[in-house]
Design a protein around this motif. Structure first.
Motif, PDB file in Angstrom:
ATOM      1  N   SER A 195       0.832  -1.195   0.000  1.00 60.92           N
ATOM      2  CA  SER A 195       0.000   0.000   0.000  1.00 60.92           C
ATOM      3  C   SER A 195       0.871   1.251   0.000  1.00 60.92           C
ATOM      4  N   ARG A 249     -10.892  -7.455   7.005  1.00 62.02           N
ATOM      5  CA  ARG A 249     -10.279  -6.373   6.269  1.00 62.02           C
ATOM      6  C   ARG A 249      -8.787  -6.581   6.027  1.00 62.02           C
ATOM      7  N   PHE A 251      -5.393  -7.803   4.176  1.00 59.81           N
ATOM      8  CA  PHE A 251      -5.102  -7.728   2.746  1.00 59.81           C
ATOM      9  C   PHE A 251      -5.470  -9.020   2.019  1.00 59.81           C
ATOM     10  N   VAL A 254      -9.355  -9.509   1.480  1.00 55.32           N
ATOM     11  CA  VAL A 254      -9.954  -8.633   0.473  1.00 55.32           C
ATOM     12  C   VAL A 254      -9.445  -8.990  -0.914  1.00 55.32           C
ATOM     13  N   TYR A 255      -8.164  -9.296  -1.023  1.00 56.57           N
ATOM     14  CA  TYR A 255      -7.582  -9.735  -2.291  1.00 56.57           C
ATOM     15  C   TYR A 255      -8.311 -10.977  -2.811  1.00 56.57           C
ATOM     16  N   ILE A 258     -11.802 -10.216  -4.227  1.00 53.30           N
ATOM     17  CA  ILE A 258     -11.738  -9.613  -5.556  1.00 53.30           C
ATOM     18  C   ILE A 258     -11.365 -10.656  -6.596  1.00 53.30           C
ATOM     19  N   THR A 279      -4.905  -6.487  -9.008  1.00 56.48           N
ATOM     20  CA  THR A 279      -5.780  -6.848  -7.898  1.00 56.48           C
ATOM     21  C   THR A 279      -5.234  -6.306  -6.584  1.00 56.48           C
ATOM     22  N   THR A 283      -7.064  -3.771  -4.152  1.00 52.46           N
ATOM     23  CA  THR A 283      -7.221  -4.102  -2.732  1.00 52.46           C
ATOM     24  C   THR A 283      -6.751  -2.948  -1.850  1.00 52.46           C
ATOM     25  N   ASN A 284      -5.609  -2.383  -2.172  1.00 47.96           N
ATOM     26  CA  ASN A 284      -5.082  -1.266  -1.389  1.00 47.96           C
ATOM     27  C   ASN A 284      -6.020  -0.066  -1.422  1.00 47.96           C
TER      28      ASN A 284
END
Length: 542
Positions: A195, A249, A251, A254-255, A258, A279, A283-284
């Motif tokens: 990030s 939440r 990384f 969430v990755y 997606i 992706t 995500t970031n």
């Protein structure tokens, strides 16, 4: 690596679709081999991973019956007695579509199931059960595997019968083993961008291209609203700015959402459309739309509450210094029937004086709903649920062998005191002035001392399962309440003796399970449409 994952995903998806399409037409034999590749001539057919006599399976069934069946149903079909009160609806395991997955074929691994058990699914009524012993959670995962296969067979059989097709149950069971088996875990490349302002900026561009149509330009979930899950039930995009992440939440979670999507929902995977680095940027960006603090405000975490010993007695004033308001515990509550809502900021504290226990609740509510004048009016209410049963009964009103005690409060009084009465002829003040002594009561509910018609704002109830909550008789109504609405907050103190003839007897030094419920009258909350917490622990100091 990305191309290999896409190829694996595509091949497995086609194979599973082919298997399902074939077995409902009555020719399952050999399809397991097709989907997994050609097996040796002497290969044994796949067998169920667990058998009915497995002690772990038996323990898992007990844990499931206590904590899960009320919503998901005894058969895992999502039709438990509480299901009709919940939105989103409980998962139907027979559909074989689990939202939180980390495998290339969209079937949950044991780690995925354990992840959901431990932390629940924020934004739904799937609450966390991380407090259960590790042995029980592992047994529950084992049982869920078996139950998912069984529910899948029942679901497929129903689908086939609806099309007047025959099904070979033995072949169906073998197909269920194949179709419910998790694939290879998604692995994250080591060189993904961390990030940074640059990564977030790239993610913002990707978001506008791939996500904004549903989740909205600013991530508030205000894009396309008319959406449905695969089961035909309506759904809507998540507001990504509130910190609600069903899988968490961090990384990787969430990755994975997606990349793999959320099976059974309109949330698609991007395995075939985005590179891993893209992706990661996306995500970031999504994680940057909210803060960890925002997530902490919406995720249920079991809390230990201490009811301190009141040295100078329990104060009658809810704002007295003795309550030490700054030390009140923040308790997360969420709606059983999901809707966009403001944070209630529920704060709870408790104290006892050796004879009585008092629980102080304070929460945000911008409107004071304390009168029922029209049929569309509903009261603000709150309730405390207590029990000392072990193992802990189901959160939703306990169980047959797990009675829970309820202390309920409602704003204002019934229409007898603060609203218009129907025009009963003998309610006229002129008549009452002419009658010697106490006039007869012509309102039957009031005359019968119906608790729903009582002037007192607090009531004692008991429950032994869904739909069983019952007012205790007048002689057992021990709880009292003081309430105040000020500056957009309700503050309510519920109080009851420790020792009672009918109800849960409380003792110093002991720990009890406690949960909370809030009703917002302006949102038309009533009955099971409410905000609830999970079970927490309440210890009475010596």
């Amino acid at each position: 690596m990305a191309s290999e994952l896409r190829k694996s995903w595509t091949e497995r998806s086609k194979a599973q679709a082919f298997v399902f399409g074939c077995f409902v037409c009555g020719f399952v034999a050999g399809l397991c081999v097709f989907a997994l590749g050609r097996a040796p001539a002497n290969a044994e057919p796949p067998k169920l991973a667990v058998v009915k006599t497995d002690p772990s399976l038996q323990l898992g069934q007990t844990v499931y019956s206590t904590n899960c069946a009320a919503c998901h149903g005894d058969k895992g079909d999502g039709k438990g007695p509480m299901a009709r009160f919940l939105y989103p609806r409980p998962r139907n395991f027979g559909e074989n579509k689990f939202r939180i997955v980390s495998t290339d074929n969209g079937k949950p691994s044991e780690e995925d199931l354990m992840h959901v058990i431990n932390r629940g699914m924020p934004g739904s009524a799937m609450f966390p059960y991380g407090h259960l012993p590790e042995s029980e959670k592992k047994a529950l995962v084992t049982y869920l595997r078996e139950l998912a296969r069984s529910a899948f067979c029942d679901f497929a059989k129903q689908q086939a019968e609806a099309m007047d097709e025959s099904v070979d149950l033995d072949e169906l069971k073998q197909a269920a083993i194949l179709l419910c088996r998790p694939g290879e875990p998604l692995t994250l490349p080591k060189d993904l961008p961390a990030s940074s302002p640059e990564s977030i900026a790239r993610g913002a561009k990707l978001y506008a291209q791939t996500c904004a149509a549903c989740h909205g330009a600013t991530g508030k979930g205000d894009g396309v609203q008319a959406q449905k899950n695969d089961d035909g039930l309506p759904t809507r995009p998540r507001d990504l700015t509130r910190g609600f992440f069903k899988g968490g939440r961090d990384f990787k979670q969430v990755y994975s959402r997606i990349m793999l999507g959320m099976p059974g929902s309109p949330m698609p995977g991007s395995m075939q459309t985005l590179k891993p680095s893209d992706t990661a940027d996306l995500t970031n960006f999504i994680l940057a739309l909210s803060t960890p603090q925002a997530t902490a405000l919406v995720e249920h975490q079991r809390t230990k509450l201490i009811a301190g010993r009141a040295k100078h007695g329990i104060p009658n004033d809810a704002f007295a210094a003795g309550w030490n308001v700054e030390q009140a515990q923040r308790i997360v509550v969420s709606p059983l029937w999901w809707r966009d809502h403001d944070d209630l900021d529920l704060r709870v504290s408790a104290m006892h004086d050796g004879a009585s226990l008092a629980v102080r609740l304070s929460w945000k509510d911008s409107t004071r709903d304390s009168e029922i004048i029209r049929v569309e009016d509903f009261l603000d209410m709150a309730a405390v649920q207590l029990c000392d049963v072990r193992p802990e009964p189901f959160l939703g009103m306990g169980a047959e062998k797990g009675r829970v005690d309820l202390w309920a409060w409602r704003a204002g009084k019934h229409a007898t005191a603060s609203g218009p009465l129907d025009e009963y002829p003998f309610e006229n003040p002129i008549y009452r002035g002419r009658v010697q002594g106490q006039p007869p009561d012509f309102l039957t509910a009031r005359a019968a001392k119906n608790p729903n018609f009582a002037d007192r704002p607090a009531s004692n109830l008991a429950a032994k399962g869904a739909g069983s909550s019952t007012f205790l008789p007048p002689a057992s109504q021990f709880v009292s309440a003081n309430a105040s609405w000020k500056d957009g907050r309700w503050t309510v103190v519920l109080r009851r003796q420790l020792n009672v003839a009918d109800g849960l007897t409380l003792a110093k030094g002991k720990t009890y399970s406690i949960a909370f419920a809030i009703w917002d009258g302006s949102a038309r909350d009533r009955s099971s449409q409410k905000f609830v917490s999970i079970w927490h622990d309440l210890k009475l100091e010596e």
